[in-house]
Design a protein around this motif. Structure first.
Motif, PDB file in Angstrom:
ATOM      1  N   SER A  10      -4.266  -5.681  -6.677  1.00 27.48           N
ATOM      2  CA  SER A  10      -3.528  -4.534  -7.223  1.00 27.48           C
ATOM      3  C   SER A  10      -4.481  -3.358  -7.296  1.00 27.48           C
ATOM      4  CB  SER A  10      -2.956  -4.864  -8.604  1.00 27.48           C
ATOM      5  OG  SER A  10      -1.978  -5.851  -8.493  1.00 27.48           O
ATOM      6  N   THR A  12      -5.657   0.607  -6.395  1.00 27.38           N
ATOM      7  CA  THR A  12      -5.106   1.948  -6.206  1.00 27.38           C
ATOM      8  C   THR A  12      -5.708   2.581  -4.951  1.00 27.38           C
ATOM      9  OG1 THR A  12      -6.843   3.090  -7.434  1.00 27.38           O
ATOM     10  CG2 THR A  12      -4.962   2.247  -8.714  1.00 27.38           C
ATOM     11  N   LYS A  39      -2.016   7.116   0.163  1.00 26.60           N
ATOM     12  CA  LYS A  39      -1.300   7.439  -1.072  1.00 26.60           C
ATOM     13  C   LYS A  39       0.173   7.026  -1.026  1.00 26.60           C
ATOM     14  CE  LYS A  39      -4.365  11.242  -2.126  1.00 26.60           C
ATOM     15  NZ  LYS A  39      -4.573  12.683  -2.099  1.00 26.60           N
ATOM     16  N   GLU A  40       0.728   6.877   0.177  1.00 24.70           N
ATOM     17  CA  GLU A  40       2.136   6.513   0.344  1.00 24.70           C
ATOM     18  C   GLU A  40       2.377   5.010   0.231  1.00 24.70           C
ATOM     19  OE1 GLU A  40       3.012   7.835   4.281  1.00 24.70           O
ATOM     20  OE2 GLU A  40       2.402   9.904   3.865  1.00 24.70           O
ATOM     21  N   LYS A  41       1.324   4.207   0.305  1.00 25.93           N
ATOM     22  CA  LYS A  41       1.475   2.754   0.407  1.00 25.93           C
ATOM     23  C   LYS A  41       1.614   2.097  -0.961  1.00 25.93           C
ATOM     24  CE  LYS A  41       0.860   3.550   4.707  1.00 25.93           C
ATOM     25  NZ  LYS A  41       2.008   3.965   5.438  1.00 25.93           N
ATOM     26  N   LYS A  42       2.386   1.013  -0.978  1.00 31.81           N
ATOM     27  CA  LYS A  42       2.614   0.247  -2.203  1.00 31.81           C
ATOM     28  C   LYS A  42       2.118  -1.177  -1.995  1.00 31.81           C
ATOM     29  CE  LYS A  42       5.758   3.213  -4.269  1.00 31.81           C
ATOM     30  NZ  LYS A  42       5.184   4.426  -3.828  1.00 31.81           N
ATOM     31  N   GLU A  43       1.830  -1.877  -3.082  1.00 33.14           N
ATOM     32  CA  GLU A  43       1.411  -3.287  -3.031  1.00 33.14           C
ATOM     33  C   GLU A  43       0.266  -3.492  -2.043  1.00 33.14           C
ATOM     34  OE1 GLU A  43       2.567  -5.540  -5.207  1.00 33.14           O
ATOM     35  OE2 GLU A  43       3.873  -3.977  -6.022  1.00 33.14           O
ATOM     36  N   TYR A  62      -0.440  -3.744   3.310  1.00 37.10           N
ATOM     37  CA  TYR A  62       0.531  -3.444   2.266  1.00 37.10           C
ATOM     38  C   TYR A  62       1.853  -4.158   2.564  1.00 37.10           C
ATOM     39  CZ  TYR A  62       1.945   0.019   5.756  1.00 37.10           C
ATOM     40  OH  TYR A  62       2.327   0.637   6.917  1.00 37.10           O
TER      41      TYR A  62
END
Length: 146
Positions: A10, A12, A39-43, A62
């Motif tokens: 997890s 950032t 900055k657009e990516k999650k997980e 991701y």
């Protein structure tokens, strides 16, 4: 040479940049574009290889959806290549993805990154598609069931 590996589940975008900035810049160079896309990516999932305090390699990806993980970027510093580090980074990434419940991993590469293409194929990836970007670069899409 003792190589140690770390997994960050997890993390950032700022933590990713501070961890792999030097190695990314050495391999790919366009850190500003990478920083914006990151900055657009999650997980995010990051696996890094270290010798002492120096990051010598990484594998970053991701979540595309709950079943498919996208292995986005990775590389090993030229001074440490041909030592099995890329293979170990991939192995650790895939083990973590199985633990997290993913059933498929996807990646893309280009002909100019032949060593990555070969590593993917040796590790059970299948070529599932190819396409050309607007700038004419040819992309190869690969997938592997976990």
């Amino acid at each position: 040479m003792e190589v140690k590996y770390a997994v960050y589940r997890s993390i950032t975008p700022e933590d990713v940049l501070s961890t792999i900035y030097a190695i990314y810049d050495e391999i790919f160079e366009d850190i500003d574009l990478f920083s914006e896309k990151l900055k657009e990516k999650k997980e995010l999932l990051l696996v890094s290889a270290h010798v002492g305090s120096e990051v010598i390699g990484f594998k970053l990806g991701y979540q595309l959806n709950e079943e498919i993980f996208y292995s986005w970027l990775g590389g090993v510093s030229p001074a440490y290549r041909q030592a099995g580090i890329g293979q170990e980074l991939m192995t650790i990434q895939h083990e973590n993805l199985q633990e997290l419940g993913y059933s498929c991993i996807q990646t893309k590469t280009m002909n100019k990154w032949r060593s990555m293409l070969i590593l993917n194929i040796k590790n059970g990836f299948d070529i599932v598609d190819t396409y050309r970007k607007d700038n004419g670069e040819h992309r190869i899409v690969l997938e592997k069931k976990l």
